[in-house]
Design an enzyme around this catalytic site. Structure first.
Site, short mmCIF file in Angstrom:
data_model
loop_
_atom_site.label_atom_id
_atom_site.label_comp_id
_atom_site.label_asym_id
_atom_site.label_seq_id
_atom_site.Cartn_x
_atom_site.Cartn_y
_atom_site.Cartn_z
N CYS A 1 0.81 -1.21 0.00
CA CYS A 1 0.00 0.00 0.00
C CYS A 1 0.85 1.27 0.00
O CYS A 1 1.52 1.57 -0.96
CB CYS A 1 -0.98 -0.04 1.18
SG CYS A 1 -2.43 1.00 0.95
N HIS A 2 0.90 2.02 1.11
CA HIS A 2 1.74 3.21 1.19
C HIS A 2 3.15 2.88 1.70
O HIS A 2 3.99 3.77 1.82
CB HIS A 2 1.10 4.26 2.09
CG HIS A 2 -0.18 4.82 1.54
ND1 HIS A 2 -1.41 4.24 1.78
CD2 HIS A 2 -0.43 5.88 0.74
CE1 HIS A 2 -2.36 4.93 1.16
NE2 HIS A 2 -1.79 5.92 0.52
N GLU B 1 -6.31 7.45 -3.75
CA GLU B 1 -6.27 8.68 -2.96
C GLU B 1 -7.49 9.55 -3.25
O GLU B 1 -8.05 10.19 -2.35
CB GLU B 1 -4.99 9.47 -3.27
CG GLU B 1 -3.68 8.71 -3.13
CD GLU B 1 -3.37 8.23 -1.72
OE1 GLU B 1 -4.26 8.32 -0.83
OE2 GLU B 1 -2.26 7.76 -1.49
#
Length: 242
Positions: A142-143, A174
Site C-alpha cells: 500500500c503506502h 487517494e
C-alpha cells in the site's frame, strides 16, 4: 536459502498518528496490512518482530471500520491475547533497538501515515538496507513503498528499487479517499511519484482495490489492503528460493 539469513522477519509500522481525513479522523497503522503478513509469515515458520521508528504507533481510523475490518480480522483485533495484538501492544520495538544481522525479511506495513514518516525513518531504512545487503527480501504494501527510496544498496549507492518494478497505493485510491489535496497541502509524496523519482517502474492493478502484488527480484510489493496476504506469500516463496 542463503546460509547467512535467519528465518526471522521484521514488520515495520508507521509511527505517525495525525488527523488527515476530511472528517478529522487520524491515520496510522492500517491494521490488516500488518496483521495479514504477520499471519502468513508466522505460518511459514518465521520469527517476527514488530517495530516503528519511535517505538510508538496509533491506528488508522478507516482500517478499523467495515469493510476493511471484518470477520477473523475483527476477532483478532478484539482479542487482546491474539499473538499479533500482544506483540503490537506489549513488544513493539523502536527501530534503533533492532540489531543488524538478525533478519532475513524486512516488510513495511502501511496506512497513509507511512507517507509522513517512512521517508525520514532512518532507523527502519538502515535495517532494511542491512537485510538487502545480506541477500534478504524487502517487501512493502500500500503506502509502504514510501520507505523504498531511502533504502540504499551499499554496492550502488542508489535506492534498491532503481530499475525494478514495484506497486503501491494508486492515485485513484487517494481520490476515492478524498485525500489527495490534503497530501499535497502537507507536502507528502504519493507512492507512484516517490518510487518513479528514484528510477523504479510503477505497475498497478486495473482497479484501486484489486488484490495485486509484484515480485521484482528480492523486492516484493503490494498495492492496497487487499494485497497484504498475497504480498507476504510472495515473500515466503522468494525467501525459500534464495
Amino acid at each position: 536459502m542463503s546460509n547467512n539469513l535467519q528465518r526471522k522477519a521484521v514488520i515495520a509500522i508507521s509511527s505517525f498518528n495525525g488527523p488527515i481525513y476530511p472528517d478529522g479522523h487520524k491515520t496510522g497503522l492500517f491494521l490488516t496490512e500488518a496483521l495479514h503478513p504477520f499471519e502468513v509469515l508466522t505460518e511459514a515458520g518465521f520469527e517476527i518482530d514488530l517495530a516503528s521508528e519511535t517505538g510508538t504507533y496509533g491506528f488508522d481510523f478507516n482500517s478499523l471500520q467495515p469493510p476493511f475490518l471484518a470477520g477473523s480480522d475483527k476477532a483478532a483485533y478484539n482479542n487482546a491475547n491474539h499473538p499479533f495484538m500482544v506483540k503490537l501492544n506489549s513488544h513493539l520495538k523502536k527501530a534503533s533497538d533492532l540489531k543488524k544481522g538478525e533478519y532475513g525479511v524486512f516488510f513495511a506495513s502501511a496506512g497513509h501515515a507511512a507517507l509522513y514518516d517512512y521517508p525520514t525513518a532512518k532507523g527502519l531504512q538502515a535495517i532494511a538496507a542491512d537485510v538487502w545487503d545480506r541477500g534478504g527480501v524487502v517487501g512493502t504494501v500500500c503506502h509502504g513503498p514510501a520507505i523504498l527510496p531511502g533504502i540504499i544498496d551499499s554496492k550502488t549507492g542508489k535506492s534498491i528499487i532503481e530499475g525494478r518494478t514495484v506497486t503501491g497505493f494508486t492515485i485513484e485510491g487517494e481520490l476515492i479517499f478524498n485525500i489527495l489535496d490534503k497530501l499535497r497541502a502537507d507536502k507528502v509524496v504519493p507512492v507512484v511519484e516517490a518510487v518513479t523519482a528514484v528510477g523504479a517502474f510503477y505497475s498497478t492493478s486495473m482497479n484501486a482495490f484489486d488484490d495485486y502484488s509484484v515480485t521484482s527480484g528480492r523486492v516484493v510489493t503490494g498495492t492496497n489492503p487487499q494485497s497484504g496476504r498475497s504480498t507476504a506469500e510472495r515473500i515466503v516463496r522468494v525467501f525459500d528460493s534464495l
